[in-house]
Design a protein around this motif. Structure first.
Motif, PDB file in Angstrom:
ATOM      1  N   PHE A  22       0.835  -1.306  -0.113  1.00 18.62           N
ATOM      2  CA  PHE A  22      -0.012  -0.150  -0.013  1.00 18.62           C
ATOM      3  C   PHE A  22       0.878   1.169  -0.009  1.00 18.62           C
ATOM      4  N   PHE A  23       1.988   1.414   0.886  1.00 16.77           N
ATOM      5  CA  PHE A  23       2.908   2.405   0.931  1.00 16.77           C
ATOM      6  C   PHE A  23       3.538   2.684  -0.317  1.00 16.77           C
ATOM      7  N   TRP A  24       3.861   1.381  -1.193  1.00 14.39           N
ATOM      8  CA  TRP A  24       4.642   1.575  -2.131  1.00 14.39           C
ATOM      9  C   TRP A  24       3.651   2.180  -3.360  1.00 14.39           C
ATOM     10  N   ALA A  25       2.352   1.871  -3.361  1.00 10.60           N
ATOM     11  CA  ALA A  25       1.474   2.244  -4.220  1.00 10.60           C
ATOM     12  C   ALA A  25       1.273   3.963  -4.198  1.00 10.60           C
ATOM     13  N   VAL A  26       1.064   4.111  -3.065  1.00 12.52           N
ATOM     14  CA  VAL A  26       0.985   5.370  -2.667  1.00 12.52           C
ATOM     15  C   VAL A  26       2.035   6.432  -3.067  1.00 12.52           C
ATOM     16  N   ARG A  27       3.407   6.058  -2.729  1.00 14.75           N
ATOM     17  CA  ARG A  27       4.643   6.667  -3.038  1.00 14.75           C
ATOM     18  C   ARG A  27       4.714   6.976  -4.685  1.00 14.75           C
ATOM     19  N   SER A  28       4.307   5.774  -5.468  1.00 15.28           N
ATOM     20  CA  SER A  28       4.615   5.806  -6.744  1.00 15.28           C
ATOM     21  C   SER A  28       3.370   6.481  -7.488  1.00 15.28           C
ATOM     22  N   GLY A  29       2.466   6.914  -7.043  1.00 15.67           N
ATOM     23  CA  GLY A  29       1.402   7.935  -7.520  1.00 15.67           C
ATOM     24  C   GLY A  29       0.060   7.261  -7.852  1.00 15.67           C
ATOM     25  N   GLN A  30      -0.113   6.074  -7.784  1.00 18.73           N
ATOM     26  CA  GLN A  30      -1.244   5.416  -8.119  1.00 18.73           C
ATOM     27  C   GLN A  30      -2.699   5.867  -7.597  1.00 18.73           C
ATOM     28  N   TYR A  31      -2.538   6.701  -6.599  1.00 16.71           N
ATOM     29  CA  TYR A  31      -3.771   7.300  -6.081  1.00 16.71           C
ATOM     30  C   TYR A  31      -3.971   8.692  -6.173  1.00 16.71           C
ATOM     31  N   GLU A  32      -2.770   9.314  -7.153  1.00 17.43           N
ATOM     32  CA  GLU A  32      -3.019  10.693  -7.277  1.00 17.43           C
ATOM     33  C   GLU A  32      -4.162  11.092  -8.002  1.00 17.43           C
ATOM     34  N   ASP A  33      -4.434  10.637  -9.110  1.00 15.85           N
ATOM     35  CA  ASP A  33      -5.713  10.906 -10.174  1.00 15.85           C
ATOM     36  C   ASP A  33      -6.990   9.997  -9.822  1.00 15.85           C
ATOM     37  N   ASP A  34      -7.658  10.254  -8.816  1.00 16.83           N
ATOM     38  CA  ASP A  34      -9.004   9.634  -8.547  1.00 16.83           C
ATOM     39  C   ASP A  34     -10.210   9.984  -9.135  1.00 16.83           C
ATOM     40  N   TYR A  35     -10.008  11.072  -9.820  1.00 16.47           N
ATOM     41  CA  TYR A  35     -11.346  11.512 -10.536  1.00 16.47           C
ATOM     42  C   TYR A  35     -11.504  11.210 -12.139  1.00 16.47           C
ATOM     43  N   THR A  36     -10.401  10.894 -12.649  1.00 16.39           N
ATOM     44  CA  THR A  36     -10.350  10.627 -14.432  1.00 16.39           C
ATOM     45  C   THR A  36     -10.855   9.076 -14.465  1.00 16.39           C
ATOM     46  N   PRO A  37     -10.456   8.286 -13.780  1.00 21.32           N
ATOM     47  CA  PRO A  37     -10.978   6.841 -14.003  1.00 21.32           C
ATOM     48  C   PRO A  37     -12.512   6.605 -13.717  1.00 21.32           C
ATOM     49  N   SER A  38     -12.950   7.405 -12.682  1.00 20.87           N
ATOM     50  CA  SER A  38     -14.354   7.632 -12.808  1.00 20.87           C
ATOM     51  C   SER A  38     -15.037   8.182 -13.831  1.00 20.87           C
ATOM     52  N   VAL A  39     -14.613   9.138 -14.261  1.00 20.77           N
ATOM     53  CA  VAL A  39     -15.501   9.738 -15.455  1.00 20.77           C
ATOM     54  C   VAL A  39     -15.063   8.833 -16.662  1.00 20.77           C
ATOM     55  N   ARG A  40     -14.045   8.508 -17.005  1.00 16.52           N
ATOM     56  CA  ARG A  40     -13.709   7.714 -18.126  1.00 16.52           C
ATOM     57  C   ARG A  40     -14.474   6.650 -18.439  1.00 16.52           C
ATOM     58  N   ILE A  41     -15.380   6.130 -17.541  1.00 15.60           N
ATOM     59  CA  ILE A  41     -15.964   4.866 -18.004  1.00 15.60           C
ATOM     60  C   ILE A  41     -17.268   5.480 -18.755  1.00 15.60           C
ATOM     61  N   LEU A  42     -17.811   6.688 -18.344  1.00 17.40           N
ATOM     62  CA  LEU A  42     -19.055   7.004 -18.880  1.00 17.40           C
ATOM     63  C   LEU A  42     -18.856   7.432 -20.453  1.00 17.40           C
TER      64      LEU A  42
END
Length: 54
Positions: A22-42
């Protein structure tokens, strides 16, 4: 009774592995953009191969 201590140790190791992941994923930036994936599905994807005219 010894199996309880073994299972507690294994579960702590697994929990630490997930925490490290989890800390590796946060530091590598996988949680920086949490808006675009939710809109892209539309929106529909454009077809990459155009159909030939008949």
């Amino acid at each position: 009774m010894n199996i309880i201590f073994l299972l507690i140790g294994i579960s702590l190791v697994v929990a630490l592995l997930f925490l490290g992941g989890f800390f590796w994923a946060v530091r590598s930036g996988q949680y920086e953009d949490d808006y675009t994936p939710s809109v892209r599905i539309l929106f529909e994807d454009e077809d990459p191969t155009p159909t030939p005219p008949h």
